[in-house]
Design a protein around this motif. Structure first.
Motif, mmCIF file in Angstrom:
data_model
loop_
_atom_site.group_PDB
_atom_site.id
_atom_site.type_symbol
_atom_site.label_atom_id
_atom_site.label_comp_id
_atom_site.label_asym_id
_atom_site.label_seq_id
_atom_site.Cartn_x
_atom_site.Cartn_y
_atom_site.Cartn_z
ATOM 1 N N ASN A 116 0.835 -1.211 0.000
ATOM 2 C CA ASN A 116 0.000 0.000 0.000
ATOM 3 C C ASN A 116 0.870 1.262 0.000
ATOM 4 O O ASN A 116 0.581 2.240 -0.709
ATOM 5 N N PHE A 117 1.940 1.229 0.789
ATOM 6 C CA PHE A 117 2.829 2.388 0.892
ATOM 7 C C PHE A 117 3.543 2.645 -0.436
ATOM 8 O O PHE A 117 3.677 3.802 -0.869
ATOM 9 N N GLU A 118 3.967 1.573 -1.078
ATOM 10 C CA GLU A 118 4.615 1.725 -2.391
ATOM 11 C C GLU A 118 3.646 2.319 -3.412
ATOM 12 O O GLU A 118 4.025 3.180 -4.221
ATOM 13 N N ASN A 119 2.390 1.863 -3.364
ATOM 14 C CA ASN A 119 1.387 2.423 -4.280
ATOM 15 C C ASN A 119 1.159 3.910 -4.005
ATOM 16 O O ASN A 119 0.989 4.711 -4.935
ATOM 17 N N ALA A 120 1.152 4.269 -2.735
ATOM 18 C CA ALA A 120 0.960 5.679 -2.374
ATOM 19 C C ALA A 120 2.122 6.524 -2.889
ATOM 20 O O ALA A 120 1.920 7.612 -3.455
ATOM 21 N N LEU A 121 3.328 6.025 -2.719
ATOM 22 C CA LEU A 121 4.496 6.781 -3.182
ATOM 23 C C LEU A 121 4.524 6.896 -4.705
ATOM 24 O O LEU A 121 5.063 7.868 -5.249
ATOM 25 N N SER A 122 3.947 5.906 -5.389
ATOM 26 C CA SER A 122 3.925 5.972 -6.858
ATOM 27 C C SER A 122 3.107 7.169 -7.334
ATOM 28 O O SER A 122 3.428 7.793 -8.359
ATOM 29 N N HIS A 123 2.057 7.528 -6.607
ATOM 30 C CA HIS A 123 1.259 8.709 -6.966
ATOM 31 C C HIS A 123 2.053 9.995 -6.720
ATOM 32 O O HIS A 123 1.937 10.957 -7.491
ATOM 33 N N ASN B 159 -3.393 13.461 -7.463
ATOM 34 C CA ASN B 159 -2.323 12.562 -7.016
ATOM 35 C C ASN B 159 -2.255 12.415 -5.498
ATOM 36 O O ASN B 159 -2.045 11.308 -4.981
ATOM 37 N N VAL B 160 -2.417 13.509 -4.777
ATOM 38 C CA VAL B 160 -2.334 13.435 -3.316
ATOM 39 C C VAL B 160 -3.528 12.669 -2.752
ATOM 40 O O VAL B 160 -3.378 11.834 -1.849
ATOM 41 N N ARG B 161 -4.711 12.938 -3.284
ATOM 42 C CA ARG B 161 -5.882 12.202 -2.800
ATOM 43 C C ARG B 161 -5.739 10.697 -3.085
ATOM 44 O O ARG B 161 -6.050 9.859 -2.243
ATOM 45 N N ASN B 162 -5.261 10.367 -4.268
ATOM 46 C CA ASN B 162 -5.062 8.958 -4.605
ATOM 47 C C ASN B 162 -3.985 8.310 -3.735
ATOM 48 O O ASN B 162 -4.071 7.128 -3.395
ATOM 49 N N ALA B 163 -2.966 9.083 -3.385
ATOM 50 C CA ALA B 163 -1.906 8.546 -2.529
ATOM 51 C C ALA B 163 -2.445 8.165 -1.153
ATOM 52 O O ALA B 163 -2.102 7.113 -0.607
ATOM 53 N N TRP B 164 -3.305 8.997 -0.620
ATOM 54 C CA TRP B 164 -3.834 8.728 0.720
ATOM 55 C C TRP B 164 -4.765 7.517 0.737
ATOM 56 O O TRP B 164 -4.721 6.705 1.667
#
Length: 496
Positions: free
Chosen positions: A47-54, A86-91
């Motif tokens: 999940n964290f990796e996906n968040a950082l990808s955004h 991007n920030v909303r998707n990251a969260w």
């Protein structure tokens, strides 16, 4: 062998079995807790990796300012849009959820700037709250799209909320306050909706989207993501520690388990006493089907006394907790009777007992299974007392034949004749209703017997034995998720 010796052996076996079972169960539970925690942590890492990808997408967008729409004074408009998406998707990605915002299907010059929660949004990042509201009105008047929402800087939205609540910022004069309120009313009048339904706060302040500061803004969002991810990881570990601590507490004694010990021991002692008394009467020449009401009362009263005594004695033997479940199930009774008949057949083949003794002793061994099958425990009036012996006698006789068939060779006919004569003598006492009961019970016995024969036929190949073992496990009530059905299940069990 005397009853108390027999009882002691059963209790000793139960103590050892329970201790092994309890230790193994706790070890498995602790192992499962560790596995669950590792799986949760691994998933959170994903999940964290996906968040950082955004966040990486956001940095890639900012890496080439020449591709951002507008002049150096207006580029912050498209920057705000990308921050929003991007920030909303990251969260949401950090929490393992799907994307909520997208540019897919939205042209760069379309009336909407992005899609958020399946709603079209137009972003308005203008210097000054009043100017932003002017651009919202102008855009709506041009497109008249009532399904459109507007995103404005978070700090400007807070100013509007403060003004509406009667607490305007001290930096605004009364004229500015009045102008802003007027624009809010115009938006509500034009759209036919409340201001809150049409205009939403962005995740960014006006200054945070400016080219000179947006890099710092992205870093702050990323730092917050890192902090939140660590909090989630710590929470996973804390929950695992709590579960482990609770599980380890099960190793110690408890009042509830102590009370179960008494009930369990009383049940076992009463059961052994029941079998002993009936066996003594049968050895004295009285057949089970000929037992009278007085005989059954003697059996029941004696068993109650023995059970009370056994329960008091065993209340100190904590390890007997939960052993009641081993004698209660129908399948467990069948398995016990099968092992006893195996020993009797060995004695019969060595001519140490006669065929009549084999039948008689076999019935005694099967008695507990017979009682469990009929549902008529001693002293209960679920089945009329005069007919109880006939039912148990018939059931146990049929079970003995189902087990011994094809195992005695030339002596099989002799056993069949004895059992036929025995069955004919007692079936005369049983009416149609109870014959149906017996048929149902015998069918169940036959089902379990065939499953056990298939599962323990040593001459069969491994694949047949494996399939038979799976069927037996399912029939005995083993949860499907705990049954190893193939090589993949076996590999998963050992390798995790």
């Amino acid at each position: 062998m005397q009853t108390n010796v027999w009882s002691d052996q059963v209790c000793a076996a139960g103590i050892d079995g329970f201790n092994s079972w309890k230790s193994e169960s706790i070890a498995k539970e602790l192992d499962q807790i560790v596995q669950d925690a590792l799986m949760a942590q691994n998933q959170q890492n994903i999940n964290f990796e996906n968040a950082l990808s955004h966040m990486m997408k956001m940095r890639q967008f900012l890496s080439n300012p020449n591709n951002i729409l507008g002049s150096n004074h207006t580029k912050h408009g498209e920057v705000a849009e990308h921050l929003e998406v991007n920030v909303r998707n990251a969260w949401v990605a950090l929490n393992g959820q799907k994307e909520v915002a997208t540019f897919d299907g939205v042209a760069r010059t379309a009336p909407e700037d992005f899609i958020l929660d399946n709603v079209k949004y137009q972003s308005k990042f203008i210097n000054g709250t009043n100017n932003t509201l002017k651009h919202v009105l102008k855009h709506f008047e041009k497109y008249q799209d009532e399904s459109m929402n507007y995103s404005i800087p978070k700090d400007q939205y807070q100013v509007i909320e403060a003004i509406k609540s009667g607490n305007p910022p001290s930096c605004l004069n009364s004229k500015s306050v009045h102008t802003i309120l007027q624009k809010v009313e115009e938006i509500e009048l034009e759209t036919g909706q409340s201001f809150q339904n049409v205009v939403k706060p962005s995740i960014s302040k006006y200054s945070e989207a400016q080219l000179g500061r947006v890099g710092e803004t992205v870093s702050k969002h990323q730092d917050r993501l890192v902090e939140e991810n660590q909090r989630i990881q710590d929470e996973i570990q804390q929950e695992a520690r709590g579960r482990k601590k609770f599980t380890e507490l099960k190793k110690g004694p408890s009042v509830s388990e102590g009370s179960k010990v008494t009930v369990t021991a009383a049940t076992i002692t009463a059961s052994l006493n029941t079998i002993t008394i009936i066996y003594r009467k049968v050895k004295a020449g009285k057949r089970i089907q000929d037992f009278e009401t007085s005989d059954w009362k003697e059996v029941g009263l004696s068993s109650v006394k023995a059970g009370v005594k056994g329960g008091v004695t065993a209340s100190s033997i904590y390890a007997l907790t939960n052993l009641t479940s081993l004698s209660a199930p129908f399948a467990g009774a069948v398995a016990s009777a099968t092992m006893g008949l195996t020993s009797l057949m060995t004695d019969l083949n060595k001519n140490q007992i006669t065929m009549d003794e084999f039948v008689t002793q076999g019935q005694i061994l099967c008695l507990e299974a017979g009682i469990a099958a009929t549902g008529g425990a001693i002293g209960q009036m679920l089945i009329p007392i005069p007919i109880l012996g006939s039912i148990i006698g018939t059931v146990t006789t049929n079970f003995i034949w189902a087990y011994a068939k094809d195992k005695l060779g030339e002596r099989e006919r002799e056993l069949k004749n004895i059992l036929n004569a025995y069955s004919q003598s007692i079936l005369a006492k049983v009416d149609i209703a109870y014959q149906n009961i017996i048929l149902k019970i015998n069918t169940t016995y036959a089902h379990y017997n065939s499953l056990m024969d298939a599962a323990f036929t040593v001459h069969a190949n491994s694949s047949v034995l494996a399939a038979a073992s799976v069927n037996l496990a399912s029939a005995l009530g083993v949860p499907e998720r705990r049954i190893l059905k193939d090589d993949n299940d076996l590999e998963t069990f050992f390798l995790g």
